[in-house]
Design a protein around this motif. Structure first.
Motif, PDB file in Angstrom:
ATOM      1  N   ALA B  19       0.947  -1.325   0.143  1.00 55.89           N
ATOM      2  CA  ALA B  19       0.066   0.118  -0.038  1.00 55.89           C
ATOM      3  C   ALA B  19       1.017   1.121  -0.018  1.00 55.89           C
ATOM      4  O   ALA B  19       2.083   1.267   0.184  1.00 55.89           O
ATOM      5  CB  ALA B  19      -0.739  -0.005   1.385  1.00 55.89           C
ATOM      6  N   TYR B  20       0.354   2.341   0.061  1.00 52.92           N
ATOM      7  CA  TYR B  20       1.166   3.669   0.028  1.00 52.92           C
ATOM      8  C   TYR B  20       0.450   4.442   1.192  1.00 52.92           C
ATOM      9  O   TYR B  20      -0.438   5.352   1.284  1.00 52.92           O
ATOM     10  CB  TYR B  20       0.614   4.597  -1.346  1.00 52.92           C
ATOM     11  CG  TYR B  20       1.282   3.911  -2.200  1.00 52.92           C
ATOM     12  CD1 TYR B  20       2.901   3.878  -2.485  1.00 52.92           C
ATOM     13  CD2 TYR B  20       0.601   3.547  -3.323  1.00 52.92           C
ATOM     14  CE1 TYR B  20       3.164   3.289  -3.380  1.00 52.92           C
ATOM     15  CE2 TYR B  20       1.062   2.893  -4.367  1.00 52.92           C
ATOM     16  CZ  TYR B  20       2.436   2.734  -4.658  1.00 52.92           C
ATOM     17  OH  TYR B  20       3.079   1.938  -5.682  1.00 52.92           O
ATOM     18  N   TRP B 173       5.226   0.825   5.480  1.00 54.80           N
ATOM     19  CA  TRP B 173       5.546   1.184   4.424  1.00 54.80           C
ATOM     20  C   TRP B 173       5.502   0.459   3.175  1.00 54.80           C
ATOM     21  O   TRP B 173       6.014  -0.855   3.504  1.00 54.80           O
ATOM     22  CB  TRP B 173       7.182   2.118   4.457  1.00 54.80           C
ATOM     23  CG  TRP B 173       7.275   3.192   5.238  1.00 54.80           C
ATOM     24  CD1 TRP B 173       7.683   3.460   6.402  1.00 54.80           C
ATOM     25  CD2 TRP B 173       6.788   4.564   4.581  1.00 54.80           C
ATOM     26  NE1 TRP B 173       7.554   4.874   6.760  1.00 54.80           N
ATOM     27  CE2 TRP B 173       7.064   5.397   5.745  1.00 54.80           C
ATOM     28  CE3 TRP B 173       6.188   4.864   3.482  1.00 54.80           C
ATOM     29  CZ2 TRP B 173       6.636   6.724   5.555  1.00 54.80           C
ATOM     30  CZ3 TRP B 173       5.768   6.267   3.643  1.00 54.80           C
ATOM     31  CH2 TRP B 173       6.160   7.206   4.413  1.00 54.80           C
ATOM     32  N   ALA B 174       5.308   0.445   2.042  1.00 57.72           N
ATOM     33  CA  ALA B 174       5.445  -0.511   1.138  1.00 57.72           C
ATOM     34  C   ALA B 174       6.744  -0.647   0.779  1.00 57.72           C
ATOM     35  O   ALA B 174       6.639  -2.094   0.157  1.00 57.72           O
ATOM     36  CB  ALA B 174       4.603   0.190  -0.308  1.00 57.72           C
ATOM     37  N   GLU B 175       7.586   0.079   0.703  1.00 58.33           N
ATOM     38  CA  GLU B 175       8.972  -0.209   0.339  1.00 58.33           C
ATOM     39  C   GLU B 175       9.673  -0.865   1.199  1.00 58.33           C
ATOM     40  O   GLU B 175       9.893  -0.402   2.409  1.00 58.33           O
ATOM     41  CB  GLU B 175       9.581   1.186  -0.110  1.00 58.33           C
ATOM     42  CG  GLU B 175       9.269   1.485  -1.230  1.00 58.33           C
ATOM     43  CD  GLU B 175       7.991   2.637  -1.185  1.00 58.33           C
ATOM     44  OE1 GLU B 175       7.682   2.577   0.003  1.00 58.33           O
ATOM     45  OE2 GLU B 175       7.303   3.061  -2.114  1.00 58.33           O
ATOM     46  N   HIS B 176      10.104  -2.286   1.015  1.00 56.91           N
ATOM     47  CA  HIS B 176      10.726  -3.168   2.241  1.00 56.91           C
ATOM     48  C   HIS B 176      12.075  -2.690   2.336  1.00 56.91           C
ATOM     49  O   HIS B 176      12.569  -2.841   3.557  1.00 56.91           O
ATOM     50  CB  HIS B 176      10.688  -4.515   1.891  1.00 56.91           C
ATOM     51  CG  HIS B 176      11.185  -5.004   0.650  1.00 56.91           C
ATOM     52  ND1 HIS B 176      12.539  -5.196   0.722  1.00 56.91           N
ATOM     53  CD2 HIS B 176      10.689  -5.079  -0.488  1.00 56.91           C
ATOM     54  CE1 HIS B 176      12.781  -5.533  -0.678  1.00 56.91           C
ATOM     55  NE2 HIS B 176      12.126  -5.712  -1.326  1.00 56.91           N
ATOM     56  N   PRO B 177      12.723  -1.936   1.433  1.00 57.34           N
ATOM     57  CA  PRO B 177      14.134  -1.437   1.915  1.00 57.34           C
ATOM     58  C   PRO B 177      14.163  -0.219   2.873  1.00 57.34           C
ATOM     59  O   PRO B 177      15.103   0.224   3.456  1.00 57.34           O
ATOM     60  CB  PRO B 177      14.816  -0.978   0.637  1.00 57.34           C
ATOM     61  CG  PRO B 177      13.812  -1.841  -0.549  1.00 57.34           C
ATOM     62  CD  PRO B 177      12.592  -1.665   0.105  1.00 57.34           C
ATOM     63  N   MET B 178      12.942   0.125   3.006  1.00 58.72           N
ATOM     64  CA  MET B 178      12.806   1.386   4.249  1.00 58.72           C
ATOM     65  C   MET B 178      13.399   0.776   5.510  1.00 58.72           C
ATOM     66  O   MET B 178      13.164  -0.218   5.958  1.00 58.72           O
ATOM     67  CB  MET B 178      11.136   1.918   4.628  1.00 58.72           C
ATOM     68  CG  MET B 178      10.653   2.533   3.269  1.00 58.72           C
ATOM     69  SD  MET B 178      11.211   4.250   3.518  1.00 58.72           S
ATOM     70  CE  MET B 178      10.697   4.943   4.788  1.00 58.72           C
TER      71      MET B 178
END
Lengths: 160, 392
Positions: B19-20, B173-178
């Motif tokens: 999601a965003y 967060w959608a971005e797993h590298p966060m």
């Protein structure tokens, strides 16, 4: 936004100034009281940095495609098994950890962390997605070279 | 050798994005405003589909296979995501760089209503193969859980979930590298079996998840624990959250087993904040966690107890703004796994540009520059990745 940038800078300044200071040439540290044991190295370095979704977790169980060796570092047991796995066929021709001579420079595990750049030789530098920090490499070096801990800490937690 | 490394990357670097959270406050108050899951991610509801069409440049029917079947509101809701990525990376010296490309995600989603209040959700798709068991590990089900929902036709109320899913924690967060995911307790594929009690209201929500080591699928983390996250929305432009997670890494032993020769315990707690600035139309989302670890069975003397108890910090600040059909994120991230070690910390600057072309197709340019100890603790690096996302 400016306030946020200032806050981020302040956090970085505060948190980047610990008392344990490590040299990026010799991989040695001053004032380092972190335990140089298999357990500590596994739980604070090998598991968080290496046992990821696509790499050396039990989930992915990746290894060296040239030799068929596989490595897991998500638990102390798995780390011990992986380190003691015979690596005679590995391109480096050395064991994962030198449990006889306690020499980091003869250990595959240490060598894949410190090779200066990427895929020039045989195995790529690890972790391939983001290199380990100097201080973490220094702790691994100290762990491998401490015979007092029972041979790189491998005997300290029982036989594999 | 570069080809071999590229192959490794192809094999290893798959991922999932969902999601965003950037849309929260700017477009809706809660994750359930657009998603069926109380934690967000996965299947969209009617409003989520309308949003997907509304922000896209060229429109199209936003439903599953262009609305042919599986629409929200029906007994069976269907969906899916496919992503691939290609780009360039560089670390340290001139030889540690090169192109990379890999398939990132192929997932299908289904939610079946068993009764008005009870549903079963399934996420299935491709996964990174297990090195010693490749033939049997090409596909898997990352999520499968039962949900009881107090108000089945509303976005608010009490939810109880049981099954396999990601413990609900932080901004998600959608971005797993966060950093707040990668190092924040919910790394990629850390989904596991658990039970969650979740309350979502217009001005607040809380999620409590008890979870345990997955004994069926070889997991990423062999840990039992509990996670809690609460968020209070002061008004439509400001929210605050608190979070806490306790994990005990079991060395592969069952949850109640006392037969452990080693142990790592980890307590993390933190705060989140979202603020929407209507003038510049910007959402700023922040999360900071303090991580208190204890390596349980390490030999420690009384005067070196600190050595075996690393205390860390992880945080991120992300500012997001829509420019027509483009979403731009600027993120600053910080991670320090042991505050007592000098120059151990990592800092990253992220710039992500999303282009919502049709209701189903999104192009994302992900860019990161990262430093260790501000350049004094290890090699700096960067990547630029172009991601193609197709939502079924």
């Amino acid at each position: 936004m400016i306030r946020l940038l200032l806050l981020a800078t302040a956090i970085r300044l505060v948190t980047g100034c610990g008392t344990i200071d490590c040299d990026d040439q010799t991989y040695t540290c001053v004032g380092d009281d972190r335990p140089a044991t298999l357990e500590y190295v596994t739980e604070t370095i090998l598991r968080p940095y290496c046992a990821t979704a696509g790499c050396h977790s039990a989930f992915a169980f990746r290894g060296n495609p040239n030799t068929g060796s596989h490595y897991r570092f998500d638990t102390v047991d798995h780390a011990r098994q992986s380190i003691l796995t015979p690596n005679a066929d590995d391109p480096m021709g050395v064991p994962a950890v030198d449990t006889v001579g306690f020499d980091p420079d003869s250990s595959l595990l240490y060598n894949v962390l410190v090779r200066p750049t990427g895929p020039t030789g045989k195995l790529p530098r690890m972790p391939y997605d983001e290199p380990l920090q100097t201080s973490e490499i220094a702790l691994i070096r100290r762990w491998i070279s401490s015979p007092a801990d029972g041979g790189a800490g491998l005997d300290g937690l029982g036989a594999p | 050798m570069k080809v071999a490394v590229l192959g490794l990357l192809l094999l290893l670097a798959g991922g999932v994005a969902e999601a965003y959270p950037q849309f929260q406050l700017a477009r809706d108050q809660t994750c359930t405003g657009c998603h069926l899951s109380p934690a967000g991610g996965g299947l969209l509801n009617e409003n989520g589909l309308a949003q997907a069409e509304g922000i896209s440049q060229f429109g199209q029917n936003p439903g599953f296979f262009y609305g042919s079947t599986g629409a929200p509101g029906g007994r069976l809701v269907l969906g899916g995501d496919a992503r691939g990525v290609a780009g360039y990376y560089k670390w340290g010296g001139s030889e540690d760089q090169g192109p990379l490309a890999f398939p990132m995600q192929v997932d299908a989603y289904a939610r079946l209503k068993i009764t008005d209040a009870v549903s079963f959700t399934l996420t299935g798709g491709f996964r990174p193969q297990e090195g010693t068991n490749e033939n049997l590990t090409h596909v898997w089900s990352r999520e499968h859980y039962l949900t009881w929902q107090q108000h089945p036709d509303e976005n608010y109320g009490l939810y109880i979930r049981a099954g396999r899913f990601m413990p609900v924690f932080g901004l998600r967060w959608a971005e797993h590298p966060m950093y707040t995911r990668r190092w924040g307790g919910t790394q990629l594929y850390a989904d596991t079996y658990g039970i969650a009690v979740e309350q979502v209201k217009e001005n607040y929500e809380f999620h409590v998840t008890a979870f345990m080591t997955d004994v069926l699928i070889d997991p990423i983390e062999q840990a039992n624990g509990v996670a809690a996250y609460g968020e209070y929305r002061v008004n439509e432009k400001l929210s605050f959250g608190v979070e806490g997670m306790y994990k005990t890494f079991t060395n592969g032993k069952f949850i109640l087993s006392g037969d452990r020769e080693s142990e790592y315990r980890e307590l993390r707690f933190g705060v989140t904040n979202r603020v929407y600035l209507p003038g510049p139309d910007v959402v700023i989302a922040s999360e900071v966690q303090f991580v208190n670890g204890l390596v349980g069975k390490s030999d420690r003397t009384d005067d070196s107890r600190l050595g075996g108890a690393p205390k860390g910090l992880v945080g991120a600040v992300v500012a997001s703004r829509m420019f027509g059909h483009f979403l731009v994120d600027l993120g600053l991230q910080h991670y320090d796994s042991n505050l007592r070690v000098k120059n151990l910390d990592r800092d990253a600057v992220d710039i992500n540009i999303h282009w919502f072309t049709t209701s189903h197709i999104e192009l994302i340019l992900n860019n990161r520059f990262e430093m260790v100890g501000f350049g004094s603790g290890g090699q700096s690096g960067m990547w630029n990745l172009l991601q193609l996302h197709y939502r079924l």
